[in-house]
Design a protein around this motif. Structure first.
Motif, short mmCIF file in Angstrom:
data_model
loop_
_atom_site.label_atom_id
_atom_site.label_comp_id
_atom_site.label_asym_id
_atom_site.label_seq_id
_atom_site.Cartn_x
_atom_site.Cartn_y
_atom_site.Cartn_z
N GLY A 30 -7.84 0.05 -6.12
CA GLY A 30 -6.88 0.63 -5.17
C GLY A 30 -7.47 0.85 -3.79
O GLY A 30 -7.95 -0.08 -3.14
N TYR A 31 -7.47 2.11 -3.37
CA TYR A 31 -7.65 2.43 -1.97
C TYR A 31 -9.09 2.35 -1.46
O TYR A 31 -9.31 2.43 -0.26
N ARG A 71 -12.31 5.86 5.20
CA ARG A 71 -12.73 5.78 3.80
C ARG A 71 -14.06 5.07 3.68
O ARG A 71 -14.39 4.19 4.47
N GLU A 124 -7.09 6.37 9.15
CA GLU A 124 -7.78 5.94 7.94
C GLU A 124 -9.27 6.13 8.11
O GLU A 124 -9.84 5.76 9.15
N HIS A 171 -13.34 10.22 1.55
CA HIS A 171 -12.16 10.06 2.39
C HIS A 171 -11.69 11.42 2.89
O HIS A 171 -11.63 12.39 2.13
N GLU A 219 -1.19 6.66 1.27
CA GLU A 219 -2.51 6.25 1.68
C GLU A 219 -2.51 5.44 2.98
O GLU A 219 -3.34 5.64 3.85
N PHE A 220 -1.61 4.48 3.09
CA PHE A 220 -1.43 3.71 4.31
C PHE A 220 0.05 3.70 4.61
O PHE A 220 0.86 3.52 3.72
N HIS A 263 -9.99 3.41 -8.78
CA HIS A 263 -10.30 3.56 -7.36
C HIS A 263 -10.67 2.21 -6.73
O HIS A 263 -10.25 1.89 -5.62
N ASN A 279 -7.43 -2.46 -1.43
CA ASN A 279 -6.49 -2.33 -0.32
C ASN A 279 -7.16 -2.47 1.04
O ASN A 279 -6.55 -2.93 2.00
N ILE A 280 -8.43 -2.08 1.13
CA ILE A 280 -9.16 -2.30 2.38
C ILE A 280 -9.30 -3.79 2.65
O ILE A 280 -9.11 -4.26 3.78
N ILE A 334 0.83 -1.19 0.00
CA ILE A 334 0.00 0.00 0.00
C ILE A 334 0.87 1.24 0.00
O ILE A 334 1.86 1.32 0.70
N SER A 335 0.49 2.22 -0.82
CA SER A 335 1.25 3.45 -0.95
C SER A 335 1.39 4.16 0.40
O SER A 335 0.44 4.24 1.16
#
Length: 261
Positions: free
Chosen positions: A160-161, A238, A236, A72, A9-10, A157, A165-166, A5-6
């Motif tokens: 991704g995040y 989101r 976090e 977010h 973002e995380f 999206h 990723n969740i 994860i970036s």
């Protein structure tokens, strides 16, 4: 796409699994359904194959009209797209501003914020409707002066995040089978998150996931609190939600009529 994860973002730190603060989750006992009734990629043990959920959700969005909201850190993104009208609308902003784009019959209509207030732009685009509707890429449009619009498309999206990723950093437990907007769904709650995904110590987490029989994620959300040197913060927060999926109608915003007609 890398599973890591970036940092934007995380953030990454020590190993371990941290339990979520879910009141009474274990006492609910889970849905009263058989193992065969769970959507593919899920079971009574939780999410068994995140790739199935992500893939099914991407396919559903690509093949249907949709109205999706992403949130977010105080920013809201809306993606509203109609296959029958070949019309696509997107909006991003917070309580103070909102940039908007409408694609209609090969024309772009853009409302964007500048230092002196809102400006408006229209022009032809060579990109197809499908690029806007279901692309795994970024959208970029140069505007007069030094301005530009740069947004990720909805599939990017989801990959991704806001979904993938969740699912990768969270452990989910099923809590109930219910009905949402006429659809049978299974609801899951986060019971743990990976400490690997955060620099600071995770002190609490919560969130939910709703999956329909076709393994499409109708919504997912996560909130994680961390602590460092005695200071607690939200690391976090989101949310992704499918508000409509199927035959949707996208109306032209009032500013398009006012500025360009």
């Amino acid at each position: 796409m890398s599973n890591r994860i970036s940092r934007r973002e995380f953030v990454i730190s020590s190993a371990g699994i941290v339990s979520a603060s879910l009141a009474g989750c274990a006492s609910l006992g889970g849905p009263n359904i058989s193992e065969e009734e769970y959507p593919a990629g899920t079971s009574q043990d939780g999410i068994t194959d995140p790739a199935t959920i992500v893939g099914s959700t991407r396919t559903a969005l690509a093949n249907n009209g949709y109205d999706v909201k992403l949130e977010h850190d105080g920013t809201t993104l809306r993606f509203h797209s109609s296959l029958q009208d070949s019309r696509h609308y997107r909006k991003v902003g917070d309580a103070d501003f909102a940039n908007e784009v409408l694609l209609d019959e090969g024309m772009l209509y853009i409302k964007y914020e500048t230092h002196s207030g809102y400006e408006y732009y229209t022009g032809k685009t060579e990109r197809s409707f499908s690029d806007f509707h279901a692309s795994n890429s970024y959208y970029r449009e140069d505007l007069p002066g030094d301005e530009e619009i740069l947004w990720a498309n909805i599939i990017k999206h989801i990959r991704g995040y806001f979904l993938q990723n969740i699912l990768e950093v969270s452990e989910f437990a099923p809590v109930q089978a219910t009905d949402r907007s006429g659809r049978a769904v299974v609801e899951f709650e986060i019971e743990s998150v990976s400490q690997d995904a955060f620099d600071d110590t995770v002190t609490g987490s919560s969130g939910s996931l709703i999956v329909d029989p076709e393994s499409v994620s109708r919504s997912v959300e996560i909130q994680v609190r961390t602590s460092s040197s005695g200071e607690t913060s939200t690391a976090e927060n989101r949310r992704y939600q499918v508000q409509e999926l199927g035959n949707t109608v996208v109306s032209r915003p009032s500013w398009v009529e006012e500025e360009f007609q």
